[in-house]
Design a protein around this motif. Sequence first.
Motif, PDB file in Angstrom:
ATOM      1  N   LEU A  32       0.839  -1.209   0.000  1.00 26.41           N
ATOM      2  CA  LEU A  32       0.000   0.000   0.000  1.00 26.41           C
ATOM      3  C   LEU A  32       0.873   1.259   0.000  1.00 26.41           C
ATOM      4  N   GLU A  33       1.968   1.234   0.770  1.00 26.05           N
ATOM      5  CA  GLU A  33       2.871   2.392   0.788  1.00 26.05           C
ATOM      6  C   GLU A  33       3.472   2.624  -0.599  1.00 26.05           C
ATOM      7  N   ILE A  34       3.945   1.531  -1.217  1.00 25.99           N
ATOM      8  CA  ILE A  34       4.568   1.643  -2.551  1.00 25.99           C
ATOM      9  C   ILE A  34       3.545   2.138  -3.563  1.00 25.99           C
ATOM     10  N   ILE A  49      -2.289  -4.362  -8.862  1.00 25.26           N
ATOM     11  CA  ILE A  49      -1.055  -5.086  -8.478  1.00 25.26           C
ATOM     12  C   ILE A  49      -1.280  -5.956  -7.252  1.00 25.26           C
ATOM     13  N   VAL A  50      -2.306  -5.650  -6.457  1.00 25.49           N
ATOM     14  CA  VAL A  50      -2.547  -6.487  -5.267  1.00 25.49           C
ATOM     15  C   VAL A  50      -2.872  -7.927  -5.657  1.00 25.49           C
ATOM     16  N   GLY A  51      -3.298  -8.144  -6.889  1.00 19.17           N
ATOM     17  CA  GLY A  51      -3.657  -9.499  -7.306  1.00 19.17           C
ATOM     18  C   GLY A  51      -2.565 -10.229  -8.066  1.00 19.17           C
ATOM     19  N   VAL A  52      -1.385  -9.601  -8.199  1.00 22.27           N
ATOM     20  CA  VAL A  52      -0.335 -10.252  -8.999  1.00 22.27           C
ATOM     21  C   VAL A  52       0.739 -10.875  -8.109  1.00 22.27           C
ATOM     22  N   ASP A  53       1.519 -11.716  -8.761  1.00 23.80           N
ATOM     23  CA  ASP A  53       2.617 -12.399  -8.075  1.00 23.80           C
ATOM     24  C   ASP A  53       3.888 -11.561  -8.266  1.00 23.80           C
ATOM     25  N   ALA A  54       4.136 -10.673  -7.321  1.00 25.75           N
ATOM     26  CA  ALA A  54       5.327  -9.808  -7.391  1.00 25.75           C
ATOM     27  C   ALA A  54       5.813  -9.546  -5.966  1.00 25.75           C
ATOM     28  N   PRO A  55       6.414 -10.565  -5.356  1.00 28.48           N
ATOM     29  CA  PRO A  55       6.782 -10.442  -3.940  1.00 28.48           C
ATOM     30  C   PRO A  55       7.769  -9.309  -3.671  1.00 28.48           C
ATOM     31  N   GLY A  56       8.543  -8.910  -4.679  1.00 26.09           N
ATOM     32  CA  GLY A  56       9.503  -7.807  -4.495  1.00 26.09           C
ATOM     33  C   GLY A  56       8.821  -6.500  -4.131  1.00 26.09           C
ATOM     34  N   ILE A  57       7.551  -6.367  -4.493  1.00 23.92           N
ATOM     35  CA  ILE A  57       6.805  -5.168  -4.098  1.00 23.92           C
ATOM     36  C   ILE A  57       5.598  -5.564  -3.215  1.00 23.92           C
ATOM     37  N   TYR A  58       5.767  -6.688  -2.523  1.00 26.05           N
ATOM     38  CA  TYR A  58       4.797  -7.129  -1.513  1.00 26.05           C
ATOM     39  C   TYR A  58       3.407  -7.415  -2.090  1.00 26.05           C
ATOM     40  N   CYS A  59       3.399  -7.930  -3.315  1.00 26.78           N
ATOM     41  CA  CYS A  59       2.135  -8.341  -3.921  1.00 26.78           C
ATOM     42  C   CYS A  59       2.139  -9.868  -3.962  1.00 26.78           C
ATOM     43  N   PHE A  60       1.185 -10.471  -3.277  1.00 25.31           N
ATOM     44  CA  PHE A  60       1.220 -11.921  -3.090  1.00 25.31           C
ATOM     45  C   PHE A  60       0.021 -12.610  -3.731  1.00 25.31           C
ATOM     46  N   GLY A  61      -0.387 -12.094  -4.894  1.00 22.09           N
ATOM     47  CA  GLY A  61      -1.450 -12.752  -5.648  1.00 22.09           C
ATOM     48  C   GLY A  61      -0.858 -13.828  -6.544  1.00 22.09           C
ATOM     49  N   PHE A  83       7.348   7.320 -16.397  1.00 23.98           N
ATOM     50  CA  PHE A  83       8.508   8.006 -15.821  1.00 23.98           C
ATOM     51  C   PHE A  83       8.836   7.518 -14.411  1.00 23.98           C
ATOM     52  N   PHE A  84       8.018   6.589 -13.870  1.00 27.67           N
ATOM     53  CA  PHE A  84       8.241   6.145 -12.494  1.00 27.67           C
ATOM     54  C   PHE A  84       8.143   4.626 -12.400  1.00 27.67           C
ATOM     55  N   SER A  85       9.068   4.063 -11.624  1.00 24.61           N
ATOM     56  CA  SER A  85       9.004   2.617 -11.374  1.00 24.61           C
ATOM     57  C   SER A  85       8.314   2.381 -10.032  1.00 24.61           C
ATOM     58  N   LYS A  86       8.130   1.119  -9.709  1.00 21.87           N
ATOM     59  CA  LYS A  86       7.627   0.795  -8.367  1.00 21.87           C
ATOM     60  C   LYS A  86       8.735   0.167  -7.535  1.00 21.87           C
ATOM     61  N   ASN A  87       9.979   0.364  -7.988  1.00 21.23           N
ATOM     62  CA  ASN A  87      11.117  -0.095  -7.206  1.00 21.23           C
ATOM     63  C   ASN A  87      11.161   0.704  -5.896  1.00 21.23           C
ATOM     64  N   PRO A  88      11.029   0.017  -4.744  1.00 26.57           N
ATOM     65  CA  PRO A  88      10.949   0.750  -3.478  1.00 26.57           C
ATOM     66  C   PRO A  88      12.144   1.681  -3.254  1.00 26.57           C
ATOM     67  N   SER A 102      13.646   3.567  -5.486  1.00 26.27           N
ATOM     68  CA  SER A 102      13.685   4.758  -6.357  1.00 26.27           C
ATOM     69  C   SER A 102      12.281   5.148  -6.812  1.00 26.27           C
ATOM     70  N   LEU A 103      11.347   5.094  -5.871  1.00 24.08           N
ATOM     71  CA  LEU A 103       9.935   5.267  -6.217  1.00 24.08           C
ATOM     72  C   LEU A 103       9.610   6.559  -6.954  1.00 24.08           C
ATOM     73  N   CYS A 104      10.104   7.667  -6.404  1.00 23.80           N
ATOM     74  CA  CYS A 104       9.711   8.949  -7.008  1.00 23.80           C
ATOM     75  C   CYS A 104      10.840   9.608  -7.780  1.00 23.80           C
ATOM     76  N   GLU A 105      11.842   8.806  -8.139  1.00 26.89           N
ATOM     77  CA  GLU A 105      12.909   9.323  -9.000  1.00 26.89           C
ATOM     78  C   GLU A 105      12.400   9.303 -10.434  1.00 26.89           C
ATOM     79  N   GLU A 106      12.270  10.480 -11.009  1.00 22.82           N
ATOM     80  CA  GLU A 106      11.762  10.511 -12.390  1.00 22.82           C
ATOM     81  C   GLU A 106      12.825  10.005 -13.351  1.00 22.82           C
ATOM     82  N   LYS A 107      12.442   9.071 -14.203  1.00 19.28           N
ATOM     83  CA  LYS A 107      13.392   8.519 -15.180  1.00 19.28           C
ATOM     84  C   LYS A 107      13.658   9.541 -16.268  1.00 19.28           C
ATOM     85  N   PRO A 108      14.913   9.624 -16.725  1.00 23.94           N
ATOM     86  CA  PRO A 108      15.171  10.497 -17.877  1.00 23.94           C
ATOM     87  C   PRO A 108      14.505   9.934 -19.132  1.00 23.94           C
ATOM     88  N   TRP A 109      14.256  10.822 -20.069  1.00 25.54           N
ATOM     89  CA  TRP A 109      13.557  10.450 -21.302  1.00 25.54           C
ATOM     90  C   TRP A 109      14.234   9.262 -22.003  1.00 25.54           C
TER      91      TRP A 109
END
Length: 182
Positions: A13-15, A56-68, A139-144, A146-153
Motif C-alpha cells: 500500500l505504501e509503494i 497489483i494487489v492481485g499479482v505475483d510480485a513479492p519484491g513489491i509485496y504483492c502476493f497474488g 517516468f516512475f518505477s515501483k522499485n521501493p 527509487s519510487l519517485c525518482e523521475e526517469k530520464p527520457w
Amino acid sequence: MLPFQRDIHPRCLEILTEHSRCVWRKAEALARASRYADAVDYEFLREASMLHDYGIVGVDAPGIYCFGTAPYLCHGVLGARHLREVDGVRYARHARVCEVHIGTGLTSEDVVRGGLPLEVRDYLPETLEEKLITYADNFFSKNPASLCEEKPWARVCESIGRHGEGALERLRVLRGLFEGTC
Ligand SMILES: [Fe+2]
C-alpha cells in the motif's frame, strides 16, 4: 480513497500510494502546462492516478509485496475488474484507465504476437486523462528504492523500445501531445 485497502499488504500500500502520487503529480503538471489545460477533469485525473495500479494487489510480485497469483501484466485488467465489481458506474472511467495504461497501451496484435495472458483486443488510451496517466506512469518505477525518482527520457524510450516500434511510436505521439516535442 482505495476501495480495497484492507486486502493490501501494508508495504504494498505504501509503494502503491507513493508511486500513484508521483504519477498524479506528473500527469497534472503535464496537463496544466499543455494546450489541453482547460479540457482536463483534474479531480478525475487525481482519482484515476491513485487507482491506476490498484490491480497489483492481485499479482505475483513479492519484491513489491504483492502476493497474488496473476502475472504482473494482468494488473491492469485485474484493477479494472475489481473497480467494476465495487461500483461499475462510479468507477467506469477509472477502470478504463487501469486497463489501458500498461506501457503505452497494447494493441490486439501486441497481445497475439506476445502471447500475452489477456483477452485479445486493443487496450489503448483514448481520453486525455487516460493518455496523461499512461504517459506519466512511464517516468516512475515501483522499485521501493527509487519510487519517485523521475526517469530520464532516454530511459523511458529504452524501456518502451523493448516492446517494439509500435509502442515507441505511441510514446512519441504522447510526448508530442503533452510536451510539444517528439
Ligand atoms: Fe503505475
